[in-house]
Design an enzyme around this catalytic site. Sequence first.
Site: not given
Length: 391
Positions: A124, A210, A239
């Site tokens: 993702f 990522d 994040k």
Amino acid sequence: MGVYNRAPLEVERGQGVRLWSTDGTEYLDCVSGISTNALGHAHPKLVQAVKDQAEKLWHVSNIFKIPGQDALADALCAKSFADVVFFTNSGTEAVECALKTARKFHSANGQPERIDIYGFDGSFHGRTYGAINAAANPSYTEGFGPKMEGFHQLTWGDKEALTAAFENPTTAAIILEPVQGEGGCRATPEEDLRWMREMADQYGVLIIFDEVQCGMGRTGKLWAHEWAGMTPDIMAIAKALGGGFPIGACLSTAEAAKGMTVGAHGSTFGGNPLAMAVGQAAFAEVSSDAVIANVNEVSGYLKQQLHGLAERFPDVIVEVRGKGLLVGVKLVPNNREFMGWARDEARLLVAGGGDNLVRILPPLNITLEEAREAVEKFEIACEFARTKLEA
């Protein structure tokens, strides 16, 4: 727009690992904004950073120099492989920048035909066009027209197919999460990451990591790839970088970013003064020795206790996986139902994930006492799940 399948919980305020609904119900929050509130809710240093900066300057655009960008970029580069940084507002924007950087690198080298980017199933990378095509999850790409050219998906763990991808003369980059988040908390073996680095160097391919979810101390080291003793060429983070404030960044070596010259990329809000002030405060805390040590201590305890629950509840728990405080528990009952039982019966908030698991993603500064409470609440949810399964 009706794009969210929201839980029936209306939140009002938070403090540390606690979250309160508008009706006053208290919950233990092991979602942390999906691995985002790395220092919990309303951390005093982050609150103060917002207050101080908000009274001075919020936004000026990147047509001017923003000192906070230099300060945060210097801090990130000092504690990573990177030489340069591009600031964004989110993880998917950081991924988008990483994809563009990789293709621009080969174009700058006189090989514009090298556009192929290989991702993995279960990954993702966010919701922009480039990100959904890099992950190639059908549930995120269906209905949005033809697939973008040059994006390919490999089966996670298929070394033969990955070898062919490295050998492909039009390959630009490989993109992966060292520890998958949404896809099921699968950690790529460290020896495989080292092998990828060797193959990438041999064939002139760039490695994009990522680490939007698994980076920033979440696995027990500042960056997840540090466990393997290797580095990528480009890395997307977000994040935890803002501790809940929207900040992202694309980190790169100077060589990999050689094509990103004036005008090649940009952002209106990326790197704004307010975000940079919060980012500096958050990164200083998250990257501290004390927080990293706490992650390792608490995660060791959590894993031990969860493995114990797995032995006691084999009818509920299939497997415990993940790394550090990115913990995945694969379940027998439906994971969405289990999330509801944990919330309503135990006042414990956990996140969902692929492969029918729930993720436990507490703040990195969660105490051992709070971790014990989380285990007790998870046990209550397992007991309730057992009664539902028996019924």
